[in-house]
Design a protein around this motif. Structure first.
Motif, short mmCIF file in Angstrom:
data_model
loop_
_atom_site.label_atom_id
_atom_site.label_comp_id
_atom_site.label_asym_id
_atom_site.label_seq_id
_atom_site.Cartn_x
_atom_site.Cartn_y
_atom_site.Cartn_z
N PHE A 69 0.73 -1.28 -0.08
CA PHE A 69 -0.05 0.13 0.08
C PHE A 69 0.89 1.13 0.01
CE2 PHE A 69 -2.59 -3.32 1.75
CZ PHE A 69 -3.96 -3.01 1.38
N TYR A 70 0.48 2.34 -0.88
CA TYR A 70 1.19 3.61 -0.92
C TYR A 70 0.06 4.65 -1.00
CZ TYR A 70 5.10 0.42 -2.47
OH TYR A 70 5.95 -0.41 -2.50
N ARG A 71 0.63 5.89 -0.67
CA ARG A 71 -0.18 6.99 -0.66
C ARG A 71 0.21 7.67 -1.84
NH1 ARG A 71 -0.04 12.57 0.05
NH2 ARG A 71 -1.82 13.38 1.05
N CYS A 72 -0.93 7.87 -2.53
CA CYS A 72 -0.80 8.52 -4.07
C CYS A 72 -1.98 9.53 -4.24
CB CYS A 72 -0.58 7.69 -5.04
SG CYS A 72 -0.30 8.24 -6.73
N ASN A 73 -1.82 10.67 -5.00
CA ASN A 73 -2.99 11.41 -5.15
C ASN A 73 -3.48 11.16 -6.59
OD1 ASN A 73 -4.94 13.39 -6.01
ND2 ASN A 73 -3.60 14.93 -5.19
N LEU A 74 -4.54 10.58 -6.83
CA LEU A 74 -5.08 10.20 -8.07
C LEU A 74 -5.20 11.41 -9.18
CD1 LEU A 74 -8.08 8.03 -7.40
CD2 LEU A 74 -6.45 7.32 -9.09
N SER A 75 -5.30 12.59 -8.76
CA SER A 75 -5.61 13.64 -9.55
C SER A 75 -4.11 14.82 -9.68
CB SER A 75 -6.52 14.55 -9.03
OG SER A 75 -6.21 15.29 -7.82
N GLN A 76 -3.01 14.09 -9.16
CA GLN A 76 -2.06 14.86 -9.34
C GLN A 76 -1.63 15.01 -10.81
OE1 GLN A 76 0.97 12.81 -6.80
NE2 GLN A 76 1.15 11.24 -8.33
N PRO A 77 -0.62 15.57 -11.34
CA PRO A 77 -0.27 15.89 -12.88
C PRO A 77 0.00 14.54 -13.46
CG PRO A 77 0.56 17.86 -11.65
CD PRO A 77 0.12 16.89 -10.77
N SER B 33 -14.53 7.77 -9.12
CA SER B 33 -14.81 9.07 -9.92
C SER B 33 -15.94 9.98 -9.15
CB SER B 33 -15.09 8.78 -11.42
OG SER B 33 -13.94 8.35 -12.15
N ILE B 34 -16.91 9.36 -8.52
CA ILE B 34 -17.81 9.90 -8.21
C ILE B 34 -17.55 10.95 -7.18
CG2 ILE B 34 -19.65 7.92 -8.28
CD1 ILE B 34 -19.21 7.45 -5.39
N TYR B 35 -16.44 11.04 -6.62
CA TYR B 35 -15.64 12.10 -5.95
C TYR B 35 -15.30 13.37 -6.42
CZ TYR B 35 -16.55 8.43 -2.51
OH TYR B 35 -17.28 7.30 -1.70
N ASN C 94 -15.82 16.82 -13.21
CA ASN C 94 -15.41 16.39 -14.58
C ASN C 94 -13.98 16.84 -14.98
OD1 ASN C 94 -17.79 15.15 -15.12
ND2 ASN C 94 -18.77 16.76 -15.85
N PRO C 95 -13.35 18.02 -14.91
CA PRO C 95 -12.02 18.27 -15.17
C PRO C 95 -10.93 17.31 -14.48
CG PRO C 95 -12.96 20.27 -14.81
CD PRO C 95 -14.21 19.14 -14.35
N LYS D 193 -11.68 14.36 -13.22
CA LYS D 193 -11.74 12.81 -13.78
C LYS D 193 -10.90 12.74 -15.24
CE LYS D 193 -16.58 12.26 -12.42
NZ LYS D 193 -18.13 12.25 -12.90
N LYS D 194 -11.12 13.71 -15.66
CA LYS D 194 -10.13 13.79 -17.01
C LYS D 194 -8.74 13.43 -16.87
CE LYS D 194 -9.47 16.25 -21.50
NZ LYS D 194 -8.15 16.50 -21.59
N VAL D 195 -8.32 14.37 -15.70
CA VAL D 195 -6.82 14.02 -15.53
C VAL D 195 -6.54 12.75 -15.09
CG1 VAL D 195 -5.00 14.75 -13.77
CG2 VAL D 195 -6.52 16.50 -15.07
N VAL D 196 -7.45 12.16 -14.01
CA VAL D 196 -7.22 10.76 -13.58
C VAL D 196 -7.18 9.66 -14.53
CG1 VAL D 196 -8.53 9.07 -12.08
CG2 VAL D 196 -8.41 11.40 -11.47
N PHE D 197 -8.06 9.79 -15.72
CA PHE D 197 -8.27 8.76 -16.63
C PHE D 197 -7.14 8.94 -17.49
CE2 PHE D 197 -13.00 8.33 -15.51
CZ PHE D 197 -12.81 6.94 -15.38
#
Length: 167
Positions: free
Chosen positions: A109-117, A135-137, A140-141, A143-147
């Motif tokens: 397990f690691y700490r990581c931010n899904l929405s970082q660049p 994604s519910i959290y 939309n902008p 979500k695009k970065v995450v995907f």
């Protein structure tokens, strides 16, 4: 179950015993990656973890501590079959379920931010990424970065497994 019955055997055949990387993105307290580890051990035996690595990550350090501890309450088992509970968990003094160490040790397990660049290097070249009910959290902008990040983390033949809530 498709992952265990079809995807993993296909990837094992293609990779010729090279390491397979599976990621649970936004893993929270670890139920998803541990369930996957249990299913893999049950289907292929404990030696499968010499070939498959499982990584769970989340931004919340508190839930990651819970995940690393591998102890869960009855709510975590509302859909789990009794044989799995009996085979892979011990009931603690306070009526919680402690995961056996061979399964606990199979997941990192690691700490990581899904929405970082961009994601850290250790996430790259994933064979399978689970991204379910996260994604519910996000707006939309984000979500695009995450995907985009998830797409970049997959290898050429990788699989992204989503839930019906992901849009």
């Amino acid at each position: 179950q498709i992952c265990i019955d079809r995807l993993i055997p296909e990837i094992l055949d293609k990779k010729n015993s090279k390491e397979i990387k599976i990621i649970s993105a936004g893993c929270s307290s670890g139920e998803e990656p541990y369930s996957l580890a249990i299913a893999l051990a049950d289907q292929f035996g404990p030696d499968i973890f010499n070939t498959i690595s499982i990584i769970g990550f989340d931004i919340n350090e508190s839930v990651l501590r819970t995940a690393r501890n591998g102890e869960f309450g009855p709510h975590s088992f509302r859909e789990a079959e009794a044989p799995y509970r009996e085979k892979y968990f011990k009931i603690t003094e306070n009526n919680r379920y402690q995961l056996e160490s061979s399964i606990k040790d199979a997941v990192k397990f690691y700490r990581c931010n899904l929405s970082q660049p961009s994601f850290p290097e250790w996430l790259n070249n994933a064979d399978i990424i689970f991204y379910r009910n996260v994604s519910i959290y996000f707006p939309n902008p984000t979500k695009k970065v995450v995907f985009e990040n998830l797409s970049n983390a997959l290898n050429e033949t990788g699989h992204l497994i989503l839930s019906s809530t992901e849009t």
